[in-house]
Structure formats: C-alpha cells, structure tokens
Design an enzyme around this catalytic site. Structure first.
Site, PDB file in Angstrom:
ATOM      1  N   GLN A  97      17.416  10.928 -10.400  1.00 52.63           N
ATOM      2  CA  GLN A  97      17.662   9.772 -11.271  1.00 52.63           C
ATOM      3  C   GLN A  97      19.149   9.651 -11.642  1.00 52.63           C
ATOM      4  O   GLN A  97      19.658   8.545 -11.773  1.00 52.63           O
ATOM      5  CB  GLN A  97      16.761   9.839 -12.509  1.00 52.63           C
ATOM      6  CG  GLN A  97      15.295   9.684 -12.076  1.00 52.63           C
ATOM      7  CD  GLN A  97      14.303   9.574 -13.216  1.00 52.63           C
ATOM      8  OE1 GLN A  97      14.656   9.699 -14.375  1.00 52.63           O
ATOM      9  NE2 GLN A  97      13.045   9.359 -12.867  1.00 52.63           N
ATOM     10  N   HIS A 117      17.554  21.324 -27.960  1.00 55.94           N
ATOM     11  CA  HIS A 117      16.244  20.875 -28.459  1.00 55.94           C
ATOM     12  C   HIS A 117      15.215  21.944 -28.079  1.00 55.94           C
ATOM     13  O   HIS A 117      14.540  21.854 -27.059  1.00 55.94           O
ATOM     14  CB  HIS A 117      15.884  19.514 -27.840  1.00 55.94           C
ATOM     15  CG  HIS A 117      14.488  19.082 -28.158  1.00 55.94           C
ATOM     16  ND1 HIS A 117      14.048  18.879 -29.448  1.00 55.94           N
ATOM     17  CD2 HIS A 117      13.413  18.844 -27.373  1.00 55.94           C
ATOM     18  CE1 HIS A 117      12.775  18.523 -29.432  1.00 55.94           C
ATOM     19  NE2 HIS A 117      12.363  18.502 -28.182  1.00 55.94           N
ATOM     20  N   ASP A 134      14.532  16.464 -33.939  1.00 52.30           N
ATOM     21  CA  ASP A 134      14.809  17.651 -34.765  1.00 52.30           C
ATOM     22  C   ASP A 134      15.501  17.233 -36.062  1.00 52.30           C
ATOM     23  O   ASP A 134      15.197  17.752 -37.140  1.00 52.30           O
ATOM     24  CB  ASP A 134      15.706  18.623 -33.984  1.00 52.30           C
ATOM     25  CG  ASP A 134      15.132  18.926 -32.616  1.00 52.30           C
ATOM     26  OD1 ASP A 134      14.217  19.741 -32.521  1.00 52.30           O
ATOM     27  OD2 ASP A 134      15.574  18.300 -31.635  1.00 52.30           O
TER      28      ASP A 134
HETATM   29  P1  NAD Z   1       3.145  11.962 -20.362  1.00 52.59           P
HETATM   30  O1  NAD Z   1       2.642  12.940 -19.355  1.00 52.59           O
HETATM   31  O2  NAD Z   1       2.186  11.269 -21.260  1.00 52.59           O
HETATM   32  O3  NAD Z   1       3.969  10.825 -19.619  1.00 52.59           O
HETATM   33  C1  NAD Z   1       4.954  11.110 -18.711  1.00 52.59           C
HETATM   34  C2  NAD Z   1       4.956   9.988 -17.700  1.00 52.59           C
HETATM   35  O4  NAD Z   1       6.065  10.177 -16.848  1.00 52.59           O
HETATM   36  C3  NAD Z   1       3.691   9.968 -16.817  1.00 52.59           C
HETATM   37  O5  NAD Z   1       3.116   8.674 -16.854  1.00 52.59           O
HETATM   38  C4  NAD Z   1       4.233  10.321 -15.438  1.00 52.59           C
HETATM   39  O6  NAD Z   1       3.537   9.642 -14.381  1.00 52.59           O
HETATM   40  C5  NAD Z   1       5.679   9.829 -15.550  1.00 52.59           C
HETATM   41  N1  NAD Z   1       6.606  10.466 -14.610  1.00 52.59           N
HETATM   42  C6  NAD Z   1       6.608  11.757 -14.174  1.00 52.59           C
HETATM   43  N2  NAD Z   1       7.596  11.926 -13.293  1.00 52.59           N
HETATM   44  C7  NAD Z   1       8.257  10.749 -13.203  1.00 52.59           C
HETATM   45  C8  NAD Z   1       9.365  10.322 -12.457  1.00 52.59           C
HETATM   46  N3  NAD Z   1       9.997  11.132 -11.605  1.00 52.59           N
HETATM   47  N4  NAD Z   1       9.770   9.037 -12.593  1.00 52.59           N
HETATM   48  C9  NAD Z   1       9.125   8.208 -13.437  1.00 52.59           C
HETATM   49  N5  NAD Z   1       8.055   8.555 -14.160  1.00 52.59           N
HETATM   50  C10 NAD Z   1       7.640   9.819 -14.054  1.00 52.59           C
HETATM   51  O7  NAD Z   1       4.290  12.706 -21.191  1.00 52.59           O
HETATM   52  P2  NAD Z   1       4.942  12.253 -22.581  1.00 52.59           P
HETATM   53  O8  NAD Z   1       4.151  12.832 -23.677  1.00 52.59           O
HETATM   54  O9  NAD Z   1       5.238  10.797 -22.538  1.00 52.59           O
HETATM   55  O10 NAD Z   1       6.300  13.119 -22.534  1.00 52.59           O
HETATM   56  C11 NAD Z   1       7.313  12.841 -21.604  1.00 52.59           C
HETATM   57  C12 NAD Z   1       8.414  13.908 -21.679  1.00 52.59           C
HETATM   58  O11 NAD Z   1       9.068  13.824 -22.941  1.00 52.59           O
HETATM   59  C13 NAD Z   1       7.907  15.345 -21.569  1.00 52.59           C
HETATM   60  O12 NAD Z   1       8.816  16.085 -20.765  1.00 52.59           O
HETATM   61  C14 NAD Z   1       7.942  15.837 -22.997  1.00 52.59           C
HETATM   62  O13 NAD Z   1       8.038  17.245 -23.084  1.00 52.59           O
HETATM   63  C15 NAD Z   1       9.188  15.151 -23.486  1.00 52.59           C
HETATM   64  N6  NAD Z   1       9.372  15.066 -24.946  1.00 52.59           N
HETATM   65  C16 NAD Z   1      10.633  15.239 -25.411  1.00 52.59           C
HETATM   66  C17 NAD Z   1      10.899  15.158 -26.773  1.00 52.59           C
HETATM   67  C18 NAD Z   1      12.292  15.359 -27.300  1.00 52.59           C
HETATM   68  O14 NAD Z   1      12.449  15.437 -28.548  1.00 52.59           O
HETATM   69  N7  NAD Z   1      13.327  15.463 -26.500  1.00 52.59           N
HETATM   70  C19 NAD Z   1       9.841  14.873 -27.645  1.00 52.59           C
HETATM   71  C20 NAD Z   1       8.559  14.700 -27.136  1.00 52.59           C
HETATM   72  C21 NAD Z   1       8.345  14.799 -25.761  1.00 52.59           C
HETATM   73  C1  LMR Z   2       8.701  18.064 -29.398  1.00 52.65           C
HETATM   74  O1  LMR Z   2       9.636  18.655 -29.936  1.00 52.65           O
HETATM   75  O2  LMR Z   2       7.720  17.635 -30.038  1.00 52.65           O
HETATM   76  C2  LMR Z   2       8.782  17.785 -27.901  1.00 52.65           C
HETATM   77  O3  LMR Z   2       9.907  18.383 -27.345  1.00 52.65           O
HETATM   78  C3  LMR Z   2       7.536  18.177 -27.186  1.00 52.65           C
HETATM   79  C4  LMR Z   2       7.397  19.683 -27.099  1.00 52.65           C
HETATM   80  O4  LMR Z   2       7.120  20.182 -25.993  1.00 52.65           O
HETATM   81  O5  LMR Z   2       7.563  20.346 -28.118  1.00 52.65           O
END
Ligand code: NAD
Ligand code: LMR
Length: 328
Positions: free
Chosen positions: A115, A190, A162
């Site tokens: 990406q 994070h 956070d």
């Molecule tokens: P989810 O599994 O519900 O959704 C993820 C989506 O991404 C799925 O629909 C999947 O098909 C799609 N996907 C996977 N690979 C892809 C790609 N290469 N290109 C496009 N789409 C793709 O997950 P979610 O709950 O929506 O979480 C998504 C991500 O966000 C996870 O890695 C999770 O750990 C992260 N997250 C980060 C934070 C943060 O504070 N930084 C907080 C919560 C979740």
């Molecule tokens: C969060 O902080 O809630 C996200 O990063 C999801 C996780 O894996 O903790």
C-alpha cells in the site's frame, strides 16, 4: 460557493472499524460540515469481502448524506488510492485473545509495503496518511519507507485511542469533565509500553498531578489500565475495539486537517530526532496542529521515570523495525 470535494481512501472498508468510520466521514465529522468527500473504499478481492463492501455502500447511499459526492469500491490499492487526499489504512488482521499487537507484524507488514508503494505511485503528492491497522506504528513506518516520493511527515500512526483512553481515566479519577483536559501526552508505541504522561496536564485549569497526588496510582493503575485497555476490550467483547478506534481515527484526521487551537493531542509521527528518538522512528508525540500541519510540543522536561518509560517503548519500536528490515 461550495468547496471542491476531497478524496478519502479507506482500506478494510467492510470491517468492523470501517463500519463505525465511514458514516461519520460521510456526514462531515472528520473534515468539516462544509467539505464534500468522495470515498474510495478498498477491500480484499475475496468475494465475501467485496459483497460485504457492496452492502456497506448501499447503506451509505441510503443515508443520502449531502456531503457525500461519490463512492467507489476497489479491490486494488493502485486504483483505490488514485489522487487520494487522505488515506486511512485500517485493513489488516486484528489480534485475538492472548496475542500482543506485535504478533500481527508477520501477518500484516506485507500489506503496508504494497500500500505504501501504491500511495507513492498514484496518490495526491500531498496525501495525508493515517495507519490504524496493527501494529500501527511499525506499519506506518513500513508504508512511509515504501513511499520515497511522498513527504515523510505525511505518514502517521494512530496513538489517539491511547490519548483518549488516558483522558477518560483522568477525568474519572478527578471527578471532572474530560473536555477540561489540556496538555496530556502519550509517548511511543501503540502497545502496552506506551507512556501516558499527565505531568504537565491540567483539568479545568488545575494541575492534574497535584489533584491526583498519587504516584502509586499513576504507575500501578493508570499506566497499566491505559496500556492494556485493548486487551481488556478483546477479553470482554471477543472482538477488538471498533467504535472507539473509529472515533480516534476521526479525531486524529480532523485535528490534523482543521487544527487544535493550541490544544495538545497525540499523533504517531516520524521522528526528526526530537527528545532523542532516532530519525524516522514512528513515535507517539504530543503535538499541536494548525493549517493542516502538526508540530511537536518542544521543551517538555523529561524526568528519570519518564526517560525510563520512553526508553522502553523506543526499544520495542526499534525491535519491531528490525523485524521488518527485509521488507524495505
Ligand atoms: P476486521 O477484521 O473487522 O476488518 C478488517 C478488514 O480489513 C476486513 O474486512 C478485511 O477483509 C480487510 N483487509 C484485510 N487485508 C486488507 C488489505 N490488504 N487491503 C484492504 N482491506 C484489507 O478488523 P477491524 O476490527 O476493523 O481492525 C482493523 C485493524 O485495526 C486491525 O489490525 C486492528 O488490530 C487495528 N486496530 C488498531 C487500533 C489502533 O488504535 N491503532 C485500534 C483498533 C484496531
Ligand atoms: C486497541 O488498542 O484497542 C487496538 O489496538 C486493538 C487491539 O488489538 O488492542
């Protein structure tokens, strides 16, 4: 005169965060109630994911959002990121019970090489990128390194969840409204090593540290609660945080684009050496935003405990970076 629409790409658009995010972007909560948007939505080519994306698009259409100037469905980042002004990279595997976010590195890192290269090739030269997919800091680092023709400073990682979690814990502890908090900082990764720092914070103008006056609470309750909140949500819901994550993504992008009026917020951004962090490390820093740019808050005194915390989270980030060297 109405504004020209801007292009907003969202990956993982049919996932749980996507479902909590897209409707708020389309209603103007992220870029302003006068800013039309074109959504460029990316999902994996898999039939089930693409079908789910179609369903989300039908719902977006059914909201008849006045600011939604167009919706596109994509399965290839090279088309999804074409001319995009804002890119929210959410799509990645979430962790399950018992995992740490760093355990996702092997599964997710490759996504951000691909990406980052696609952004480099086709996005607006001024694109602002937020990485949400975990481990967010290192994924943002990978995307930045894979996009050498774009400004480094335009790649950011989400530490805002956070920051918001820390603010909420402080408000509860002091019995005051969260809206009154200023000068809160979250340093680093994070992950549970992040260092939420309220030494300079005020609430309703009063110093938080003096109001709480309990260093044991800081070290033994506050920091572990904020650091392990993601795992606590997974244990309770069976799924990782989604609505609060989407909310933090909106906060991050809105503040970056529209400004913070001098208020400190936390963003994961590539270091230029500030506070002794090596260049390019994607590190959570306190920043203020104005005119579409962020600026690190400088001159914060770092005491011995804070330095220990910063060293610990930095070491974890350096180890993660080491683990993805082969991808760059
Ligand atoms: P989810 O599994 O519900 O959704 C993820 C989506 O991404 C799925 O629909 C999947 O098909 C799609 N996907 C996977 N690979 C892809 C790609 N290469 N290109 C496009 N789409 C793709 O997950 P979610 O709950 O929506 O979480 C998504 C991500 O966000 C996870 O890695 C999770 O750990 C992260 N997250 C980060 C934070 C943060 O504070 N930084 C907080 C919560 C979740
Ligand atoms: C969060 O902080 O809630 C996200 O990063 C999801 C996780 O894996 O903790």
């Amino acid at each position: 005169m109405s504004k020209k629409p801007v292009r907003v790409a969202v990956t993982g658009a049919a996932g749980q965060i996507g479902y909590a995010l897209l409707f708020r972007i389309a209603s103007g909560e992220m870029l302003g109630k006068d800013q039309p948007v074109i959504l460029q939505l990316l999902e994996i080519p898999d039939e089930k994911a693409q079908n789910a994306l179609k369903g989300v698009i039908m719902e977006l259409e059914d909201c008849a959002f006045p600011l939604l100037a167009g919706i596109e469905a994509h399965s290839d980042p090279m088309t999804a990121f074409k001319d995009t002004d804002y890119a929210l990279l959410v799509g990645a595997r979430p962790r399950g019970p018992g995992m740490e976010r760093a355990d996702l590195l092997a599964a997710n890192a490759q996504i951000f090489t691909v990406q980052g290269k696609a952004l480099n090739a086709v996005a607006s030269r001024d694109v602002r990128v937020l990485v949400v997919g975990n481990p967010a800091n290192t994924n943002a680092y990978i995307a930045m390194k894979s996009a050498p023709d774009l400004p480094r400073k335009n790649f950011t990682a989400m530490l805002r969840l956070d920051h918001n979690r820390a603010a909420s814990q402080i408000a509860t502890k002091t019995g005051k409204a969260v809206a009154g908090i200023e000068k809160l900082a979250v340093w680093g990764n994070h992950s549970p090593t992040m260092y939420a720092d309220y030494r300079n914070a005020t609430i309703d103008g009063q110093p938080v540290k003096a109001l709480i006056n309990d260093e044991q609470w800081n070290r033994e309750v506050f920091l572990p609660t904020v650091g392990k909140r993601g795992a606590a949500i997974i244990a309770a819901r069976g799924l990782s945080s989604a609505a609060s994550a989407a909310n933090a993504a909106i906060d991050h992008m809105r503040d970056w684009a529209l400004g913070t009026n001098g208020k400190w917020v936390t963003m994961g951004i590539p270091s230029n050496g500030e506070y002794g962090i090596p260049k390019d490390v994607m590190f959570g820093y306190p920043v203020t935003c104005e005119g579409g740019e962020y600026k690190i808050v400088e001159g914060i005194a770092i005491d011995e405990f804070s330095q220990e915390c910063i060293n610990k989270t930095l070491k974890e980030l350096m180890d993660e970076q080491d683990g993805v060297k082969h991808l760059l």
